[in-house]
Scaffold this motif. Sequence first.
Motif, PDB file in Angstrom:
ATOM      1  N   GLN A 166      -0.634  11.882  -9.833  1.00  0.00           N
ATOM      2  CA  GLN A 166      -1.495  13.057  -9.736  1.00  0.00           C
ATOM      3  C   GLN A 166      -0.702  14.351  -9.961  1.00  0.00           C
ATOM      4  O   GLN A 166      -1.189  15.294 -10.584  1.00  0.00           O
ATOM      5  N   GLU A 167       0.529  14.393  -9.465  1.00  0.00           N
ATOM      6  CA  GLU A 167       1.333  15.612  -9.561  1.00  0.00           C
ATOM      7  C   GLU A 167       1.925  15.822 -10.947  1.00  0.00           C
ATOM      8  O   GLU A 167       1.948  16.953 -11.460  1.00  0.00           O
ATOM      9  N   ALA A 189       0.823  -1.216   0.000  1.00  0.00           N
ATOM     10  CA  ALA A 189       0.000   0.000   0.000  1.00  0.00           C
ATOM     11  C   ALA A 189       0.856   1.264   0.000  1.00  0.00           C
ATOM     12  O   ALA A 189       0.528   2.260  -0.664  1.00  0.00           O
ATOM     13  N   GLU A 190       1.962   1.246   0.725  1.00  0.00           N
ATOM     14  CA  GLU A 190       2.853   2.406   0.779  1.00  0.00           C
ATOM     15  C   GLU A 190       3.386   2.745  -0.608  1.00  0.00           C
ATOM     16  O   GLU A 190       3.467   3.921  -0.994  1.00  0.00           O
ATOM     17  N   VAL A 191       3.743   1.723  -1.370  1.00  0.00           N
ATOM     18  CA  VAL A 191       4.276   1.944  -2.711  1.00  0.00           C
ATOM     19  C   VAL A 191       3.165   2.439  -3.634  1.00  0.00           C
ATOM     20  O   VAL A 191       3.361   3.367  -4.425  1.00  0.00           O
ATOM     21  N   GLN A 192       1.991   1.842  -3.530  1.00  0.00           N
ATOM     22  CA  GLN A 192       0.869   2.275  -4.363  1.00  0.00           C
ATOM     23  C   GLN A 192       0.515   3.727  -4.098  1.00  0.00           C
ATOM     24  O   GLN A 192       0.204   4.493  -5.031  1.00  0.00           O
ATOM     25  N   ALA A 193       0.572   4.132  -2.815  1.00  0.00           N
ATOM     26  CA  ALA A 193       0.269   5.521  -2.475  1.00  0.00           C
ATOM     27  C   ALA A 193       1.300   6.476  -3.076  1.00  0.00           C
ATOM     28  O   ALA A 193       0.965   7.561  -3.570  1.00  0.00           O
ATOM     29  N   ARG A 194       2.559   6.069  -3.051  1.00  0.00           N
ATOM     30  CA  ARG A 194       3.617   6.899  -3.630  1.00  0.00           C
ATOM     31  C   ARG A 194       3.421   7.020  -5.142  1.00  0.00           C
ATOM     32  O   ARG A 194       3.580   8.101  -5.720  1.00  0.00           O
ATOM     33  N   GLY A 242      16.036   1.535  -2.265  1.00  0.00           N
ATOM     34  CA  GLY A 242      16.385   1.271  -3.650  1.00  0.00           C
ATOM     35  C   GLY A 242      15.340   0.406  -4.338  1.00  0.00           C
ATOM     36  O   GLY A 242      14.971   0.657  -5.487  1.00  0.00           O
ATOM     37  N   GLY A 243      14.854  -0.604  -3.631  1.00  0.00           N
ATOM     38  CA  GLY A 243      13.809  -1.458  -4.185  1.00  0.00           C
ATOM     39  C   GLY A 243      12.497  -0.723  -4.354  1.00  0.00           C
ATOM     40  O   GLY A 243      11.788  -0.888  -5.353  1.00  0.00           O
ATOM     41  N   LEU A 244      12.156   0.122  -3.375  1.00  0.00           N
ATOM     42  CA  LEU A 244      10.912   0.889  -3.468  1.00  0.00           C
ATOM     43  C   LEU A 244      10.963   1.850  -4.653  1.00  0.00           C
ATOM     44  O   LEU A 244       9.985   1.990  -5.391  1.00  0.00           O
ATOM     45  N   SER A 245      12.098   2.505  -4.851  1.00  0.00           N
ATOM     46  CA  SER A 245      12.243   3.419  -5.990  1.00  0.00           C
ATOM     47  C   SER A 245      12.082   2.679  -7.312  1.00  0.00           C
ATOM     48  O   SER A 245      11.462   3.187  -8.253  1.00  0.00           O
ATOM     49  N   ALA A 246      12.636   1.473  -7.376  1.00  0.00           N
ATOM     50  CA  ALA A 246      12.514   0.677  -8.598  1.00  0.00           C
ATOM     51  C   ALA A 246      11.062   0.349  -8.892  1.00  0.00           C
ATOM     52  O   ALA A 246      10.600   0.460 -10.041  1.00  0.00           O
ATOM     53  N   LEU A 247      10.315  -0.048  -7.879  1.00  0.00           N
ATOM     54  CA  LEU A 247       8.907  -0.384  -8.084  1.00  0.00           C
ATOM     55  C   LEU A 247       8.100   0.825  -8.525  1.00  0.00           C
ATOM     56  O   LEU A 247       7.247   0.732  -9.411  1.00  0.00           O
ATOM     57  N   VAL A 248       8.365   1.964  -7.907  1.00  0.00           N
ATOM     58  CA  VAL A 248       7.644   3.181  -8.276  1.00  0.00           C
ATOM     59  C   VAL A 248       7.852   3.478  -9.755  1.00  0.00           C
ATOM     60  O   VAL A 248       6.897   3.746 -10.499  1.00  0.00           O
ATOM     61  N   GLU A 249       9.098   3.413 -10.211  1.00  0.00           N
ATOM     62  CA  GLU A 249       9.359   3.704 -11.614  1.00  0.00           C
ATOM     63  C   GLU A 249       8.775   2.640 -12.530  1.00  0.00           C
ATOM     64  O   GLU A 249       8.215   2.959 -13.592  1.00  0.00           O
ATOM     65  N   MET A 250       8.879   1.383 -12.158  1.00  0.00           N
ATOM     66  CA  MET A 250       8.346   0.315 -12.999  1.00  0.00           C
ATOM     67  C   MET A 250       6.844   0.484 -13.225  1.00  0.00           C
ATOM     68  O   MET A 250       6.350   0.368 -14.363  1.00  0.00           O
ATOM     69  N   TYR A 251       6.121   0.785 -12.163  1.00  0.00           N
ATOM     70  CA  TYR A 251       4.671   0.893 -12.283  1.00  0.00           C
ATOM     71  C   TYR A 251       4.243   2.207 -12.926  1.00  0.00           C
ATOM     72  O   TYR A 251       3.215   2.260 -13.612  1.00  0.00           O
ATOM     73  N   LEU A 252       5.025   3.280 -12.735  1.00  0.00           N
ATOM     74  CA  LEU A 252       4.705   4.533 -13.416  1.00  0.00           C
ATOM     75  C   LEU A 252       4.947   4.416 -14.921  1.00  0.00           C
ATOM     76  O   LEU A 252       4.177   4.968 -15.719  1.00  0.00           O
TER      77      LEU A 252
END
Length: 323
Positions: A162-163, A151-156, A262-272
Amino acid sequence: MKDRFVVSRRRTGFGDCLWSLAAAWRYAQRTGRTLAIDWRESCYLDQPFTNAFPLFFEPIGDIAGVPVICDEQINQVSFPGPFFPQWWNKPSIDCVYRPDEQIFRERDELSELFEAQADSEANTVVCDACLMWRCDQEAERQIFQSVKPQAEVQARIEAIYQEHFKGHSIIGVHVRHGNGEDIMDHAPYWSDPEFALRQVCAAIEKAKTLPHPKPVRVFLCTDSEQVLDQVSAAVPDLFTISKSFQARRAGPLHSPALGVEGGLSALVEMYLLARCDTVIRFPPTSAFTRYARLFVPRVIEFDLNDPSRLILIEDSSEDLPAS
């Protein structure tokens, strides 16, 4: 009848992990086995007995009817033998070190098993090798649609969307550089680094000329601060997501040196990237953009045999004019 399992073991970047998981899931589905997701010793963690899957993804009990074990229970499960590939029938202490040639041999053995559409007599099939291209695209889509970030990653992801994304047509650009690591199959694309970056910039400019229903913005993802600086200088209107890089030529972003962030940043970019309108993949051999490749309506890739040739993939594939 004794329970039977497929164990998906990966310690690599998330693209490889998820694509290889799709191949393991398809085999588990076809043979009526339980799927175990074992991402201990992850490249994103410095804790060897922690299963990275539940740290980054929501818990999941089954995927399209296939039972799944994916949490810390993995440390207590005793998988029954015999095992396939044969290597895993050795005493545990002898399995600790596997040379690269053994891993490649197992990849080929697993590929043959999957392609034969047969079932192994082994009670546990261990998939501890890169299994990209070893399943159909529907299996890949099933995994990407079933597995959700925490959920934390999805929120990010949603906050950044949105921004920066909302109200725009987003051209997502992924440049896999390696930053000093052995990039194996990606290496031919970087035989001439200056030419490679010129081609990336040319692809961005050509993507801008394609029809877009909204104002265009360019979103860059890369594993190299050097690439970020050079592409940003050539395309000054692009935006990126703030993240940490390793020092120049110090190795990839999927590294315990960068910690969980580092892993969280990777997921954010992958899903974006998968929420962009157009995605440029350089090189197209990178598993990181496989999610985007499956779901983004317009993708631009590069032809290894003719690097000046750009390939536009939409409803029907075509070439973009060369520079």
